[in-house]
Design a protein around this motif. Structure first.
Motif, mmCIF file in Angstrom:
data_model
loop_
_atom_site.group_PDB
_atom_site.id
_atom_site.type_symbol
_atom_site.label_atom_id
_atom_site.label_comp_id
_atom_site.label_asym_id
_atom_site.label_seq_id
_atom_site.Cartn_x
_atom_site.Cartn_y
_atom_site.Cartn_z
ATOM 1 N N ARG A 1 0.915 -1.301 0.036
ATOM 2 C CA ARG A 1 0.086 0.137 -0.049
ATOM 3 C C ARG A 1 1.023 1.154 0.183
ATOM 4 N NH1 ARG A 1 -4.185 2.505 4.226
ATOM 5 N NH2 ARG A 1 -5.401 3.466 2.494
ATOM 6 N N THR A 2 1.970 1.134 0.697
ATOM 7 C CA THR A 2 2.858 2.521 0.714
ATOM 8 C C THR A 2 3.279 2.630 -0.636
ATOM 9 O OG1 THR A 2 3.700 1.843 2.778
ATOM 10 C CG2 THR A 2 5.156 3.265 1.586
ATOM 11 N N ASP A 3 3.880 1.579 -1.496
ATOM 12 C CA ASP A 3 4.345 1.735 -2.761
ATOM 13 C C ASP A 3 3.185 2.289 -3.687
ATOM 14 O OD1 ASP A 3 6.835 1.283 -1.897
ATOM 15 O OD2 ASP A 3 7.140 -0.729 -2.998
ATOM 16 N N LEU A 4 1.901 1.942 -3.492
ATOM 17 C CA LEU A 4 1.003 2.280 -4.452
ATOM 18 C C LEU A 4 0.879 3.878 -4.455
ATOM 19 C CD1 LEU A 4 -2.028 0.004 -3.594
ATOM 20 C CD2 LEU A 4 -0.921 -0.145 -5.557
ATOM 21 N N HIS A 5 1.190 4.560 -3.251
ATOM 22 C CA HIS A 5 0.911 5.821 -3.284
ATOM 23 C C HIS A 5 2.321 6.566 -3.204
ATOM 24 C CE1 HIS A 5 -2.555 4.042 -1.179
ATOM 25 N NE2 HIS A 5 -3.032 4.405 -1.992
ATOM 26 N N ALA A 6 3.391 5.999 -3.376
ATOM 27 C CA ALA A 6 4.825 6.658 -3.529
ATOM 28 C C ALA A 6 4.811 7.370 -4.804
ATOM 29 C CB ALA A 6 5.763 5.339 -3.262
ATOM 30 N N ARG A 7 5.558 8.445 -4.698
ATOM 31 C CA ARG A 7 5.920 9.317 -5.754
ATOM 32 C C ARG A 7 7.500 9.388 -6.035
ATOM 33 N NH1 ARG A 7 1.683 14.330 -5.097
ATOM 34 N NH2 ARG A 7 1.810 14.290 -7.579
ATOM 35 N N LEU A 8 7.743 9.305 -7.086
ATOM 36 C CA LEU A 8 9.135 9.360 -7.479
ATOM 37 C C LEU A 8 10.125 10.786 -7.205
ATOM 38 C CD1 LEU A 8 9.786 7.038 -10.444
ATOM 39 C CD2 LEU A 8 9.704 6.460 -8.046
ATOM 40 N N ASP A 9 9.046 11.914 -7.344
ATOM 41 C CA ASP A 9 9.155 12.999 -6.826
ATOM 42 C C ASP A 9 8.099 13.781 -6.721
ATOM 43 O OD1 ASP A 9 8.350 14.441 -9.074
ATOM 44 O OD2 ASP A 9 10.226 13.990 -10.309
ATOM 45 N N ASP A 10 8.091 15.108 -6.150
ATOM 46 C CA ASP A 10 6.723 15.711 -5.534
ATOM 47 C C ASP A 10 5.807 15.958 -6.742
ATOM 48 O OD1 ASP A 10 7.905 16.140 -3.215
ATOM 49 O OD2 ASP A 10 8.576 18.042 -3.576
ATOM 50 N N GLY A 11 6.110 15.823 -8.199
ATOM 51 C CA GLY A 11 5.197 15.953 -9.198
ATOM 52 C C GLY A 11 4.714 14.543 -9.922
ATOM 53 N N ALA A 12 5.289 13.574 -9.656
ATOM 54 C CA ALA A 12 5.258 12.480 -10.208
ATOM 55 C C ALA A 12 3.893 11.605 -9.927
ATOM 56 C CB ALA A 12 6.380 11.341 -9.786
ATOM 57 N N ASN A 13 3.228 10.822 -10.912
ATOM 58 C CA ASN A 13 2.112 10.038 -10.905
ATOM 59 C C ASN A 13 2.473 8.764 -9.881
ATOM 60 O OD1 ASN A 13 0.692 11.664 -12.569
ATOM 61 N ND2 ASN A 13 1.507 10.517 -14.183
ATOM 62 N N THR A 14 1.604 8.246 -9.000
ATOM 63 C CA THR A 14 1.552 7.059 -8.147
ATOM 64 C C THR A 14 1.071 5.922 -9.132
ATOM 65 O OG1 THR A 14 -0.696 7.472 -7.150
ATOM 66 C CG2 THR A 14 1.242 8.599 -6.182
ATOM 67 N N ILE A 15 1.544 4.852 -8.630
ATOM 68 C CA ILE A 15 0.755 3.747 -9.101
ATOM 69 C C ILE A 15 -0.619 3.734 -9.154
ATOM 70 C CG2 ILE A 15 0.804 1.030 -8.976
ATOM 71 C CD1 ILE A 15 3.740 1.203 -8.180
ATOM 72 N N ALA A 16 -0.848 3.869 -7.779
ATOM 73 C CA ALA A 16 -2.568 4.035 -7.664
ATOM 74 C C ALA A 16 -3.025 4.821 -8.567
ATOM 75 C CB ALA A 16 -2.793 4.415 -6.205
ATOM 76 N N TRP A 17 -2.737 6.241 -8.695
ATOM 77 C CA TRP A 17 -3.261 6.984 -9.658
ATOM 78 C C TRP A 17 -3.319 6.681 -11.186
ATOM 79 C CZ3 TRP A 17 -2.049 10.060 -14.020
ATOM 80 C CH2 TRP A 17 -3.166 10.785 -14.420
ATOM 81 N N LEU A 18 -2.060 6.104 -11.768
ATOM 82 C CA LEU A 18 -2.083 5.745 -12.988
ATOM 83 C C LEU A 18 -2.959 4.411 -13.352
ATOM 84 C CD1 LEU A 18 1.821 5.741 -13.196
ATOM 85 C CD2 LEU A 18 0.264 7.118 -14.695
ATOM 86 N N VAL A 19 -3.227 3.596 -12.243
ATOM 87 C CA VAL A 19 -3.933 2.370 -12.536
ATOM 88 C C VAL A 19 -5.411 2.876 -12.374
ATOM 89 C CG1 VAL A 19 -4.709 0.065 -11.833
ATOM 90 C CG2 VAL A 19 -2.456 0.650 -12.032
ATOM 91 N N TRP A 20 -5.752 3.854 -11.436
ATOM 92 C CA TRP A 20 -7.274 4.358 -11.419
ATOM 93 C C TRP A 20 -7.620 5.069 -12.444
ATOM 94 C CZ3 TRP A 20 -8.559 9.582 -11.152
ATOM 95 C CH2 TRP A 20 -9.725 9.614 -10.916
ATOM 96 N N HIS A 21 -6.549 5.879 -12.930
ATOM 97 C CA HIS A 21 -6.826 6.890 -14.154
ATOM 98 C C HIS A 21 -7.219 5.873 -15.448
ATOM 99 C CE1 HIS A 21 -6.508 9.844 -17.276
ATOM 100 N NE2 HIS A 21 -5.625 9.320 -17.566
ATOM 101 N N LEU A 22 -6.312 5.062 -15.725
ATOM 102 C CA LEU A 22 -6.329 4.297 -17.079
ATOM 103 C C LEU A 22 -7.603 3.507 -17.156
ATOM 104 C CD1 LEU A 22 -5.839 0.947 -17.007
ATOM 105 C CD2 LEU A 22 -3.620 1.849 -16.530
ATOM 106 N N THR A 23 -8.116 3.136 -15.746
ATOM 107 C CA THR A 23 -9.347 2.183 -15.712
ATOM 108 C C THR A 23 -10.432 3.018 -15.783
ATOM 109 O OG1 THR A 23 -8.245 0.699 -14.070
ATOM 110 C CG2 THR A 23 -10.506 0.718 -14.348
#
Length: 169
Positions: free
Chosen positions: A27-49
């Protein structure tokens, strides 16, 4: 292989890419950002869906599973239920917090099944039907479906990239 078989295969590859990007992610990695403006895994998958659900449902003339299967309430996000992530700010991206990988993949699988049901009812001629006249030239069903597949694969690949970076830290 006909056009419907080809589209079914492509959407199934999206499903495989989505599952590969999220299965076993914390769950931590789902919401982690590589930098302050980066997309998270959670957002990317939610958005594509959300995009697939929105665009395919619109083209099919049916309701989105986001609403009919109550995914909007299960995700309980802090913006309009109609939101798909298009135009989201950095703060909006950070606000997409999900309880589990199963929630993300469950929503995707539900959308995938609705997409396949729609595709099974098509023949090749249906792909020439105009589904969006707001563009020049107008968008046909075939072009819309290829656009969704392309967008989905890009975002699934981005999610896999983020996962890979996080796993190497």
């Amino acid at each position: 292989m006909n056009s419907v078989d080809l589209l079914t295969d492509a959407f199934t590859r999206v499903q495989e890419a989505v599952h590969s990007a999220v299965e076993g992610v914390s769950r931590t990695d789902l919401h982690a950002r590589l930098d302050d403006g980066a997309n998270t895994i959670a957002w990317l998958v939610w958005h594509l869906t959300r995009i697939q659900d929105d665009h395919v449902s619109d083209a099919a003339g049916i309701e989105q599973v986001w609403f009919t299967h109550d995914w909007a309430s299960r995700f309980d996000l802090p913006f309009a239920k109609e939101a798909t992530g298009y135009g989201h700010s950095s703060a909006d991206i950070a606000a997409v917090r999900v309880g589990s990988v199963e929630l993300l993949s469950g929503y995707y699988d539900d959308v995938h099944e609705q997409t396949l049901r729609f595709l099974r009812g098509l023949d090749g001629r249906a792909l020439n039907r105009v589904v969006d006249e707001s563009w020049s030239p107008p968008v046909t069903l075939g072009v819309r479906l290829i656009s969704v597949i392309s967008d989905d694969l890009q975002h699934a690949g981005q999610a896999a990239f983020v996962r890979g970076v996080l796993e190497r830290r």
